[in-house]
Design a protein around this motif. Structure first.
Motif, PDB file in Angstrom:
ATOM      1  N   ILE A  38       0.839  -1.202   0.000  1.00 35.36           N
ATOM      2  CA  ILE A  38       0.000   0.000   0.000  1.00 35.36           C
ATOM      3  C   ILE A  38       0.874   1.252   0.000  1.00 35.36           C
ATOM      4  N   ILE A  39       1.924   1.255   0.809  1.00 32.34           N
ATOM      5  CA  ILE A  39       2.843   2.401   0.848  1.00 32.34           C
ATOM      6  C   ILE A  39       3.502   2.601  -0.515  1.00 32.34           C
ATOM      7  N   LYS A  40       3.953   1.513  -1.120  1.00 32.47           N
ATOM      8  CA  LYS A  40       4.570   1.586  -2.449  1.00 32.47           C
ATOM      9  C   LYS A  40       3.568   2.142  -3.468  1.00 32.47           C
ATOM     10  N   ASN A  41       2.341   1.622  -3.434  1.00 32.21           N
ATOM     11  CA  ASN A  41       1.294   2.090  -4.345  1.00 32.21           C
ATOM     12  C   ASN A  41       0.982   3.567  -4.119  1.00 32.21           C
ATOM     13  N   ALA A  42       0.929   3.971  -2.849  1.00 34.92           N
ATOM     14  CA  ALA A  42       0.607   5.361  -2.517  1.00 34.92           C
ATOM     15  C   ALA A  42       1.681   6.319  -3.025  1.00 34.92           C
ATOM     16  N   ARG A  43       2.934   5.922  -2.905  1.00 34.05           N
ATOM     17  CA  ARG A  43       4.024   6.772  -3.414  1.00 34.05           C
ATOM     18  C   ARG A  43       3.929   6.940  -4.926  1.00 34.05           C
ATOM     19  N   LYS A  44       3.657   5.853  -5.618  1.00 27.83           N
ATOM     20  CA  LYS A  44       3.511   5.924  -7.077  1.00 27.83           C
ATOM     21  C   LYS A  44       2.303   6.794  -7.437  1.00 27.83           C
ATOM     22  N   PHE A  45       1.189   6.591  -6.760  1.00 23.14           N
ATOM     23  CA  PHE A  45      -0.025   7.372  -7.000  1.00 23.14           C
ATOM     24  C   PHE A  45       0.263   8.864  -6.806  1.00 23.14           C
ATOM     25  N   SER A  46       0.914   9.203  -5.714  1.00 23.16           N
ATOM     26  CA  SER A  46       1.243  10.597  -5.427  1.00 23.16           C
ATOM     27  C   SER A  46       2.117  11.195  -6.527  1.00 23.16           C
ATOM     28  N   LYS A  47       3.101  10.448  -6.964  1.00 20.13           N
ATOM     29  CA  LYS A  47       3.995  10.925  -8.025  1.00 20.13           C
ATOM     30  C   LYS A  47       3.228  11.100  -9.338  1.00 20.13           C
ATOM     31  N   ASP A  48       2.395  10.127  -9.673  1.00 27.10           N
ATOM     32  CA  ASP A  48       1.641  10.174 -10.929  1.00 27.10           C
ATOM     33  C   ASP A  48       0.667  11.353 -10.985  1.00 27.10           C
ATOM     34  N   TRP A  49       0.145  11.773  -9.841  1.00 20.56           N
ATOM     35  CA  TRP A  49      -0.903  12.797  -9.810  1.00 20.56           C
ATOM     36  C   TRP A  49      -0.414  14.160  -9.328  1.00 20.56           C
ATOM     37  N   LYS A  50       0.866  14.318  -9.098  1.00 17.19           N
ATOM     38  CA  LYS A  50       1.379  15.546  -8.474  1.00 17.19           C
ATOM     39  C   LYS A  50       1.120  16.822  -9.269  1.00 17.19           C
ATOM     40  N   ASP A  51       0.965  16.744 -10.582  1.00 17.23           N
ATOM     41  CA  ASP A  51       0.783  17.942 -11.393  1.00 17.23           C
ATOM     42  C   ASP A  51      -0.631  18.121 -11.932  1.00 17.23           C
ATOM     43  N   GLU A  52      -1.536  17.234 -11.569  1.00 17.77           N
ATOM     44  CA  GLU A  52      -2.895  17.319 -12.104  1.00 17.77           C
ATOM     45  C   GLU A  52      -3.657  18.464 -11.465  1.00 17.77           C
ATOM     46  N   SER A  53      -4.612  19.033 -12.216  1.00 15.80           N
ATOM     47  CA  SER A  53      -5.350  20.172 -11.672  1.00 15.80           C
ATOM     48  C   SER A  53      -6.817  20.206 -12.069  1.00 15.80           C
ATOM     49  N   SER A  54      -7.252  19.460 -13.063  1.00 17.99           N
ATOM     50  CA  SER A  54      -8.595  19.616 -13.616  1.00 17.99           C
ATOM     51  C   SER A  54      -9.571  18.543 -13.135  1.00 17.99           C
ATOM     52  N   GLU A  55     -10.549  18.987 -12.359  1.00 20.11           N
ATOM     53  CA  GLU A  55     -11.581  18.070 -11.878  1.00 20.11           C
ATOM     54  C   GLU A  55     -12.341  17.437 -13.039  1.00 20.11           C
ATOM     55  N   GLU A 102      -7.888   5.111  -9.512  1.00 16.47           N
ATOM     56  CA  GLU A 102      -6.505   4.808  -9.131  1.00 16.47           C
ATOM     57  C   GLU A 102      -6.280   4.967  -7.627  1.00 16.47           C
ATOM     58  N   PHE A 103      -6.995   5.875  -6.989  1.00 14.97           N
ATOM     59  CA  PHE A 103      -6.903   6.028  -5.531  1.00 14.97           C
ATOM     60  C   PHE A 103      -7.327   4.733  -4.836  1.00 14.97           C
ATOM     61  N   PHE A 104      -8.473   4.200  -5.205  1.00 10.07           N
ATOM     62  CA  PHE A 104      -8.941   2.957  -4.588  1.00 10.07           C
ATOM     63  C   PHE A 104      -7.985   1.805  -4.885  1.00 10.07           C
ATOM     64  N   ALA A 105      -7.409   1.793  -6.078  1.00 10.86           N
ATOM     65  CA  ALA A 105      -6.463   0.736  -6.443  1.00 10.86           C
ATOM     66  C   ALA A 105      -5.228   0.731  -5.549  1.00 10.86           C
ATOM     67  N   VAL A 106      -4.857   1.873  -4.994  1.00 12.61           N
ATOM     68  CA  VAL A 106      -3.732   1.938  -4.045  1.00 12.61           C
ATOM     69  C   VAL A 106      -3.932   0.916  -2.930  1.00 12.61           C
ATOM     70  N   PHE A 107      -5.176   0.725  -2.523  1.00 11.19           N
ATOM     71  CA  PHE A 107      -5.516  -0.160  -1.408  1.00 11.19           C
ATOM     72  C   PHE A 107      -5.971  -1.544  -1.876  1.00 11.19           C
ATOM     73  N   GLY A 108      -5.889  -1.778  -3.188  1.00  9.53           N
ATOM     74  CA  GLY A 108      -6.311  -3.066  -3.729  1.00  9.53           C
ATOM     75  C   GLY A 108      -7.814  -3.189  -3.851  1.00  9.53           C
ATOM     76  N   ILE A 109      -8.506  -2.055  -3.941  1.00 14.72           N
ATOM     77  CA  ILE A 109      -9.969  -2.039  -4.016  1.00 14.72           C
ATOM     78  C   ILE A 109     -10.380  -1.605  -5.416  1.00 14.72           C
ATOM     79  N   SER A 110     -11.306  -2.334  -6.012  1.00  8.92           N
ATOM     80  CA  SER A 110     -11.895  -1.916  -7.274  1.00  8.92           C
ATOM     81  C   SER A 110     -13.044  -0.966  -6.959  1.00  8.92           C
TER      82      SER A 110
END
Length: 132
Positions: free
Chosen positions: A7-24, A34-42
């Motif tokens: 989960i920690i590994k997934n969260a770090r990747k998620f944070s890096k992948d989304w760090k520059d996004e801005s548009s809802e 992808e947030f839910f996937a960090v925890f292994g949840i569909s």
């Protein structure tokens, strides 16, 4: 069930992948999947996007992510007011409890891609997470 280390590994990747996004509008649904996937949840197995409801004032609203009995997510574009987003989510919960009290979630997450706040409605506490 994923290990804590995964989960920690997934969260770090998620944070890096989304760090520059801005548009809802452009990325909200992909972000939450992808947030839910960090925890292994569909997300498709637990929650729905754009759940329709009628607010107490009679106006129609759409919950960005609704997981009955567990969680409501309200997404905003980067830099938007997360306090306002939280109050919007609470309006949605007030309408939800009037229709089906058993579906009232315990948690509210509001996010603007840079900051993510988790509110525990049972303990009325919040935690803010953000990108490095």
């Amino acid at each position: 069930m994923l290990s804590r280390n995964q989960i920690i590994k997934n969260a770090r990747k998620f944070s890096k992948d989304w760090k520059d996004e801005s548009s809802e509008k452009a990325e909200s649904q992909t972000f939450w999947n992808e947030f839910f996937a960090v925890f292994g949840i569909s997300r498709r197995q637990v929650g729905v996007f754009e759940a329709k409801l009628t607010k107490l004032n009679g106006h129609r609203g759409f919950i960005d992510v609704f997981w009955a009995g567990k969680l409501v997510c309200e997404q905003k574009s980067r830099g938007q007011d997360l306090d306002k987003a939280f109050h919007q989510a609470i309006e949605y919960l007030e309408a939800t409890v009037k229709v089906s009290p058993q579906d009232l979630p315990r948690y509210v997450i509001v996010c603007d891609f840079e900051f993510l706040r988790l509110y525990d409605l049972e303990n009325m506490g919040s935690t803010t997470l953000y990108h490095d």
